[in-house]
Design an enzyme around this catalytic site. Structure first.
Site, mmCIF file in Angstrom:
data_model
loop_
_atom_site.group_PDB
_atom_site.id
_atom_site.type_symbol
_atom_site.label_atom_id
_atom_site.label_comp_id
_atom_site.label_asym_id
_atom_site.label_seq_id
_atom_site.Cartn_x
_atom_site.Cartn_y
_atom_site.Cartn_z
ATOM 1 N N ASP A 201 0.871 -1.183 0.000
ATOM 2 C CA ASP A 201 0.000 0.000 0.000
ATOM 3 C C ASP A 201 0.909 1.235 0.000
ATOM 4 O O ASP A 201 2.071 1.141 -0.410
ATOM 5 C CB ASP A 201 -0.968 -0.045 1.188
ATOM 6 C CG ASP A 201 -2.265 0.716 0.919
ATOM 7 O OD1 ASP A 201 -2.186 1.869 0.467
ATOM 8 O OD2 ASP A 201 -3.347 0.180 1.156
ATOM 9 N N HIS A 223 2.028 1.401 -3.242
ATOM 10 C CA HIS A 223 1.240 2.410 -3.951
ATOM 11 C C HIS A 223 1.922 3.776 -4.001
ATOM 12 O O HIS A 223 1.253 4.784 -4.225
ATOM 13 C CB HIS A 223 -0.141 2.548 -3.295
ATOM 14 C CG HIS A 223 -0.984 1.311 -3.401
ATOM 15 N ND1 HIS A 223 -2.220 1.203 -2.817
ATOM 16 C CD2 HIS A 223 -0.756 0.123 -4.030
ATOM 17 C CE1 HIS A 223 -2.728 -0.007 -3.072
ATOM 18 N NE2 HIS A 223 -1.854 -0.679 -3.803
#
Ligand SMILES: *[C@@H]1O[C@H](CO)[C@@H](O)[C@H](O)[C@H]1NC(C)=O
Ligand SMILES: *[C@@H]1O[C@H](CO)[C@@H](O)[C@H](O)[C@H]1NC(C)=O
Length: 363
Positions: A201, A223
C-alpha cells in the site's frame, strides 16, 4: 481444530513531555523487558532494553517512557518487531459462538478491508527525538502511525512485508498482504529518511500536517509516496519529498484528495531528485476524486504550490501505464506550479483536467 487466539499486537512508543524541573538523573537506571510483566518497572528508567519476547494474544506492548529515555533492542531476532502477518493474511477468524465453538475460515487477503479486525497500526509512535535502526517484519496491516509532540527524526528503518506480495488461496491471485501502509502521518516537524519499505500500500501517506520531510528512502511494491487521502478540514503544507527510490509501485508520486472533502487544502509540496522505475499505473497522479481514480473530482480541497524543483525527478512507467494524470475540481487547483525538474518516460501521456497552471513540463 483447536481454537487459536487472535493475536493483537500493537507497539506503542510514547514519551511524557519534558517537565521543567524534573531530574532525569533520578531515573538513571536500566530497565530490562523480557515480558509484558517487566514493562511498568522498566519504563521508569532512562535506558530501557527490550529482549526477545512474544506479545501475548489480546495484549498491547505500550512503552510510556520518561523524557530523554533511550530504548534499545537486545537479543531481539536482529532487532525485529515481527507482526506475525502471515497469521492474519492466512486466516480470517470468524467466531461463531455456537456452543462455544470457534471456526476459522481461510484468509481474506483484504487487510483492513477484510472481515476481521487486524492490529493496525502495528507501531504507534508518540515520541520526539530519534527513532532509528528498527525493523518491522510482516505487519498484519498498517505499520507506523506517527504523532510526535516535538520534532522527530525516524531513520534507517526497514519494513519488510514482501512476503505479503504472494497470493494465497483467498486473495484471487492478488497479493495476500493488503493495507500495509508504511508510514501514516498526521503530524508536524517530522523527518523520515534512509529507510526501506517493502509493502502493498502507500509507502508514505500524509493525511494532514506540516513541515514533513521524506528523503533517501526506498519504496518497493506498494502504492507510492502519497499526500492524502485528504478529508474535510485537513490541511497539509510544507512537505519535501526528495531523493527517494521507488520501484514497482502503482504510482510513484501521488496527491489524493477525497471527492467529498470540504474546507481542506494541500500546499507547498516539493519533489526533488526522486527516481522511479516500473510504475504500474501512473508516474505522477494528482486526483481529487478519491476514493475513485480519475472519477468525478470534488472542489473542496484547494491544491496549490506543487513543484518539481532542484535535482531532476526521473520516473519510468510501464508500457500500459500513464505518465502524468491531474484530475482537479473546478477551480480547486490554483496558482502556477513549476514542474521543470520532472522527466517521465514510457507508457502513454495522461490527461490534465481543470488546470492549466503547470509550467516547464509537457507530456
Ligand atoms: C543510516 O543510514 C545512512 C545511509 O545508509 C548511514 O550513512 C548512517 O550511518 C546510518 N545511521 C545509523 C544510525 O545507522
Ligand atoms: C521543521 O521540522 C524540523 C524537524 O523535523 C525542525 O527541526 C524545524 O525546527 C521545523 N521547522 C519549523 C519552522 O518548525
Amino acid at each position: 481444530m483447536a481454537p487459536r487466539a487472535l493475536i493483537f499486537l500493537l507497539f506503542i512508543f510514547s514519551a511524557v513531555k519534558y517537565v521543567e524541573g524534573a531530574s532525569p538523573s533520578s531515573n538513571a537506571c536500566t530497565g530490562d523487558i523480557s515480558s509484558l510483566d517487566d514493562v511498568s518497572a522498566a519504563v521508569k528508567c532512562t535506558t530501557v532494553n527490550i529482549h526477545s519476547f512474544t506479545v501475548p494474544a489480546g495484549k498491547t506492548f505500550n512503552l510510556a517512557l520518561v523524557s530523554g529515555a533511550t530504548v534499545n533492542m537486545v537479543n531481539g531476532n536482529g532487532h525485529t518487531f515481527n507482526g506475525n502477518g502471515p497469521f492474519y493474511w492466512v486466516h480470517n477468524l470468524v467466531q461463531l459462538m455456537i456452543i462455544s465453538m470457534s471456526i476459522y475460515l481461510p484468509q481474506d487477503g483484504l487487510g483492513g478491508n477484510g472481515g476481521v479486525t487486524k492490529p493496525a497500526p502495528m507501531m504507534k509512535i508518540k515520541i520526539s527525538g530519534t527513532f532509528t535502526n528498527v525493523k518491522v517484519l510482516n505487519s498484519p496491516a498498517r505499520v507506523y502511525s506517527i504523532s510526535n509532540p516535538e520534532p522527530l527524526l525516524m531513520s534507517n528503518l526497514t519494513i519488510d512485508d514482501s512476503l505479503g506480495d504472494q497470493p494465497n488461496a483467498a486473495s484471487n491471485g492478488k497479493a495476500a498482504g493488503h493495507n500495509t501502509d508504511g508510514f501514516d502521518v498526521s503530524t508536524q516537524n517530522l523527518v523520515i529518511q534512509d529507510s526501506v519499505i517493502m509493502n502493498q500500500d502507500d509507502c508514505l501517506a500524509i493525511n494532514k500536517g506540516s513541515n514533513i520531510t521524506f528523503q533517501r528512502n526506498t519504496c518497493s511494491g506498494g502504492h507510492g509516496i502519497s499526500v492524502g487521502s485528504i478529508s474535510s478540514g485537513a490541511t497539509v503544507s510544507d512537505v519535501s519529498i526528495s531523493d527517494n527510490f521507488i520501484v514497482n509501485n502503482d504510482q510513484a508520486l501521488r496527491i489524493k484528495t477525497k471527492a467529498t472533502a470540504t474546507d481542506a487544502s494541500v500546499s507547498g509540496v516539493t519533489y526533488s531528485g526522486n527516481t522511479a522505475m516500473g510504475m504500474r499505473q501512473f508516474g505522477v497522479l494528482i486526483d481529487q476524486s478519491y476514493p475513485d481514480t480519475l472519477g468525478t473530482p470534488g472542489d473542496g480541497c484547494i491544491v496549490s504550490d506543487i513543484n518539481f524543483l532542484g535535482t531532476l525527478n526521473k520516473i519510468a512507467v510501464n508500457s500500459d501505464a500513464q505518465q502524468v494524470a491531474v484530475n482537479c475540481g473546478e477551480g480547486s487547483c490554483t496558482g502556477s506550479w513549476d514542474w521543470s525538474a520532472l522527466e517521465v518516460s514510457g507508457g502513454t501521456p495522461g490527461e490534465i483536467v481543470n488546470f492549466n497552471g503547470i509550467q516547464g513540463f509537457s507530456q
